[in-house]
Structure formats: structure tokens, C-alpha cells
Design a protein around this motif. Structure first.
Motif, PDB file in Angstrom:
ATOM      1  N   VAL A 224     -44.389  -8.644  19.134  1.00  0.00           N
ATOM      2  CA  VAL A 224     -43.814  -9.248  17.803  1.00  0.00           C
ATOM      3  C   VAL A 224     -42.370  -9.448  17.727  1.00  0.00           C
ATOM      4  O   VAL A 224     -41.834 -10.489  17.354  1.00  0.00           O
ATOM      5  CB  VAL A 224     -44.180  -8.426  16.523  1.00  0.00           C
ATOM      6  N   SER A 225     -41.661  -8.077  18.032  1.00  0.00           N
ATOM      7  CA  SER A 225     -40.113  -8.345  17.921  1.00  0.00           C
ATOM      8  C   SER A 225     -39.691  -9.248  18.945  1.00  0.00           C
ATOM      9  O   SER A 225     -38.727 -10.129  18.715  1.00  0.00           O
ATOM     10  CB  SER A 225     -39.726  -6.844  18.284  1.00  0.00           C
ATOM     11  N   THR A 226     -40.005  -9.152  20.220  1.00  0.00           N
ATOM     12  CA  THR A 226     -39.623 -10.272  21.212  1.00  0.00           C
ATOM     13  C   THR A 226     -40.031 -11.622  20.809  1.00  0.00           C
ATOM     14  O   THR A 226     -39.099 -12.297  21.068  1.00  0.00           O
ATOM     15  CB  THR A 226     -40.265  -9.782  22.540  1.00  0.00           C
ATOM     16  N   GLY A 227     -41.286 -11.793  20.509  1.00  0.00           N
ATOM     17  CA  GLY A 227     -41.611 -13.170  20.415  1.00  0.00           C
ATOM     18  C   GLY A 227     -40.914 -13.728  19.163  1.00  0.00           C
ATOM     19  O   GLY A 227     -40.704 -15.056  19.160  1.00  0.00           O
ATOM     20  N   PHE A 228     -40.318 -13.265  18.169  1.00  0.00           N
ATOM     21  CA  PHE A 228     -39.697 -13.522  17.104  1.00  0.00           C
ATOM     22  C   PHE A 228     -38.249 -13.495  17.211  1.00  0.00           C
ATOM     23  O   PHE A 228     -37.561 -14.791  17.270  1.00  0.00           O
ATOM     24  CB  PHE A 228     -40.001 -13.006  15.832  1.00  0.00           C
ATOM     25  N   ILE A 229     -37.497 -12.462  17.556  1.00  0.00           N
ATOM     26  CA  ILE A 229     -36.289 -12.294  17.349  1.00  0.00           C
ATOM     27  C   ILE A 229     -35.589 -13.030  18.601  1.00  0.00           C
ATOM     28  O   ILE A 229     -34.204 -13.607  18.432  1.00  0.00           O
ATOM     29  CB  ILE A 229     -35.611 -10.836  17.337  1.00  0.00           C
TER      30      ILE A 229
END
Length: 432
Positions: free
Chosen positions: A126-131
Motif C-alpha cells: 500500500v505504502s509503496t504502491g501509492f507514495i
């Protein structure tokens, strides 16, 4: 316009691609286009078209080839969701997050950290996919599980680790700790310990960007804000109030629900009347999307559309990422309340292992390249721990700084000493 395949919400521990039977069960059809009246929609009584997240987009699917050679190249690349460079960047960021949190656990049990420490293991997609899709000027607002959000946004490992050690070299000079990461330089607007606390801050940041662009006529102010929060937040008043405000004013914000299915020891399915959080988006006139939060490539494709939509001035999106934390709620949680079979099921869907498999199967990376990344991250974290351990503690004079508007802080005199140590400091205030 890309199209995606919606994965409907499946109660734990069923696989994420399971469906919930219902009357007139049909694929949820949405479009990221401007909403238009759609009287036939039966989606919670909505009169607007819904976001269609159909099969994961093929970036080149609509490109017309000009020669047989280009047609062959197109056919070879049309199914790839990332380039080699992008895939390695995603892998490195996820490994950084996972290894960092493992190192935090080690340091916590060695007595180097104090208080509550909430780890992110399992939720890295989630963090990697968005940020990693953001510009530096874009803003991120986090929760108490904020270490990895900070790292993905570019805050150096040294600063994050030092903050966890309570040292003056931390990103908040040792005064924030595990749950309150902040970096003005990287537009990380804070981790927040109380659930829902950060959503109004994120909404305000999004309003600031809209105001700069539309009122102050700053043409380059196309910045986007990401608000991360958990499933428990979606039953709080701030959530509903801010969704309403963001939709009403078409703010450039993406509300990212990291639904890891559990609060401390309360199942999301027991605590929420309708566990399908993404359905709350259309109730406020914004797209609501559910995505497999254990697959960084699916998250990334959904995030790309939502972020671009916000940047174009088309308003907010609610994205529910169904994910799972591999450790307890915090390092003080023995994690005895969750079913071992459920934990085993989600451990088998490790997002890092899934990305690694994709890179191998599509010849985007080999074992040596990924091992080199892991070795690099190990060295970065060993350096971060050494740096944090050798850094000084915050000086006593820092205690009351940044509490009030006075740059020196109320209670601190011009010479840096506490005013309260001056016998005359409280004269005339006893009646207050």
C-alpha cells in the motif's frame, strides 16, 4: 482511460478474489470520468455511475503501431505493468520498509526504543504502491503506523531511526517518537496517534493546494494529498465529515483505507455494519474502489488513476486496500486473538514474495539483482542504527519549543533557560 478489474470485498480469511453472493450480482462498473446521471444503477441507491476497476490496465493497449516491428514490440510489452527500473524501485522500497520494521523490533526488544511501536509488516504494497507515484511537493498524512510511509516519502532511514530512539537527530528532533513522524522537507504532514485525527489535516492540506491554484492563480499548484488511515477510522465522525467536505469542494485528495481487517483485537467484520468500506465513497458523490492491498502492482494501477484524477482537478477518491498486518497491533501485543489459520493464509500472500515472483516470471530481474538490493538495504539500516545510537539526546532547553507560536517556546527565556526557574516568573499570575 485505463480500466481495471474490481476485486469485491471478501471477509477474512477467504481469498481476496472471492465474491459475496447477492441478488442481481454483477461486476461493479465505474469510470474515473466525470460522474453522469445513471438512473439504472442499484449501487446503494446511487444515481451516479460507479468507478469501473476492470482488468488491470495494459498501458499500451490503445497504442496503434505504425509498423510490423512496432506491432511485435507492442505485443511483447503490452502485458507488463512495470518496466524493469520501476519494478526494482518498488522492490527496493518494499524491502526497505520490511527490513526497517524488523530492525525496529530487534531494537525495541534490546531496549533502544520506548513506548508503543506499531509495525507495518505485511502492508508494504500500500505504502509503496501509492507514495512512489507522488511528486516531492505532494503531501502524505499518516497514522500511528507511520515509519514506512515516512521512508517511502523519502525521509532518510537515519532520521526515522533516530526519531524512534528519541534522539535529537530524528526527523522531529526526538520529540515525536514512533507515532508522530513529520518532515516539512518531504511534505510528510505527520503521523497521528488517535484514529481519524489526521484526516482533517489532510483535507486542509488539499484545500490549501486548491486555494493556491484557483484563488492565488498558481498554475503549478497541482499537488495532491494522500490520507492514510485504517478500517477502524471509517466509523468515526471525522471520516464522514471530511469525505463530505472533500467531495463538496472537489479537493485534490485520495483517501486510502488500509483495511488490515483488525483493530487491536476486534475484527473489522464484527465492528462494522457494512464491512465494504469502499461503498461509502459513492454515498458522498466520489468514486469508491476496493483493491487487493497485498499486490503492489494492482495497488499502483489504482493509485495512478486516483492520483491523476485528483491532479486534474476532478476531486477525491476513496480507495480501500484490503491488506493484513503480519505482527500484532503493536510490539506490546502478544497477538493471541487472531486465528492462526487466518494468519497463515495471509502470510502465504506476502506482497514482497508476490512482486518477486512477478519480476522473475517476466524476466524483469534475476536473483542476483534482488540480493544486491537486500544487501544494500541491510547496510543502510546498520548505518541508521549506528547513527541513531551515537546521536545525542535532545537538550533540556528543547522541551517547550514548538509548543506555542513563540519560536523559543513559552517558558523559555532569551538565554535558553526556563523562565519558570525565575522566582519572578509567576508574579501576578496566582489569581489565574
Amino acid at each position: 482511460m485505463m480500466s481495471f478489474t474490481a476485486t469485491k470485498f471478501a471477509p477474512s480469511p477467504l481469498p481476496l478474489n472471492s465474491t459475496i453472493p447477492r441478488s442481481n450480482d454483477k461486476p461493479l462498473s465505474f469510470s474515473f470520468d466525470h460522474f453522469k446521471p445513471h438512473p439504472s444503477s442499484s449501487f446503494l441507491g446511487s444515481t451516479r455511475t460507479l468507478l469501473r476497476f476492470g482488468a488491470l490496465a495494459r498501458p499500451h493497449a490503445r497504442t496503434r503501431s505504425s509498423s510490423p516491428v512496432s506491432a511485435v514490440l507492442l505485443q511483447q510489452t503490452s502485458n507488463l505493468l512495470v518496466t524493469k527500473e520501476e519494478g526494482l524501485e518498488l522492490y527496493e522500497d518494499m524491502i526497505l520498509g520490511r527490513f526497517f520494521e524488523d530492525k525496529c523490533a530487534e531494537m525495541y526488544y534490546r531496549g533502544k526504543m520506548f513506548g508503543f511501536v506499531h509495525l507495518y509488516n505485511g502492508q508494504e504494497a500500500v505504502s509503496t504502491g501509492f507514495i512512489k507515484l507522488l511528486k516531492k511537493e505532494d503531501s502524505v498524512v499518516s497514522t500511528y503506523r507511520d515509519h514506512v510511509h515516512a521512508l517511502s516519502k523519502g525521509v532518510p532511514s537515519r532520521q526515522v531511526m533516530s526519531e524512534l530512539f528519541g534522539k535529537a537527530t530524528g526527523c522531529c528532533r526526538g520529540q515525536g517518537g514512533s507515532m508522530h513522524m513529520f518532515s516539512k522537507e518531504h511534505n510528510l504532514l505527520g503521523g497521528f496517534a488517535f484514529i481519524g485525527e489526521g484526516i482533517p489535516v489532510a483535507t486542509g492540506a488539499a484545500f490549501t493546494n486548491k486555494y493556491k491554484r484557483e484563488v492565488l492563480n498558481q498554475a503549478d499548484a497541482d499537488h495532491v494529498t494522500l490520507a492514510f488511515f485504517g478500517d477502524g477510522t471509517c466509523n468515526n465522525g471525522q471520516f464522514f465529515e471530511c469525505l463530505n467536505m472533500a467531495a463538496l469542494w472537489k479537493l485534490p485528495i485520495v483517501f486510502v483505507v488500509e483495511n488490515n481487517l483488525w483493530a487491536i483485537g476486534m475484527s473489522h467484520l464484527r465492528a462494522t455494519s457494512d464491512p465494504q468500506i469502499y461503498k461509502k465513497g459513492p454515498a458522498f458523490g466520489m468514486p469508491g474502489v476496493h483493491v487487493d492491498g497485498m499486490d503492489v502492482l494492482k495497488v499502483r494501477e489504482v493509485a495512478k488513476e486516483a492520483i491523476q484524477r485528483a491532479r486534474r482537478g476532478e476531486g477525491p477518491t476513496l480507495v480501500e486496500c484490503e491488506t493484513y498486518r503480519f505482527r500484532g497491533h503493536s510490539l506490546a501485543d502478544p497477538d493471541e486473538l487472531r486465528d492462526p489459520a487466518e494468519k497463515e493464509h495471509y502470510a502465504g500472500r506476502d506482497p514482497i514474495a508476490a512482486l518477486k515472483k512477478y519480476l522473475f516470471e517476466n524476466n524483469l530481474a534475476n536473483e542476483q539483482e534482488l540480493k544486491a538490493i537486500e544487501k544494500k538495504i541491510d547496510e543502510v539500516l546498520e548505518d541508521a542504527v549506528e547513527f541513531a545510537d551515537n546521536s545525542p539526546l535532545p537538550p533540556r532547553s528543547q522541551l517547550l519549543e514548538n509548543v506555542f507560536a513563540d519560536p523559543k517556546g513559552f517558558g523559555i527565556g532569551p538565554d535558553g533557560s526556563y523562565r519558570c526557574e525565575d522566582p519572578k516568573f509567576t508574579q501576578g499570575t496566582a489569581h489565574v
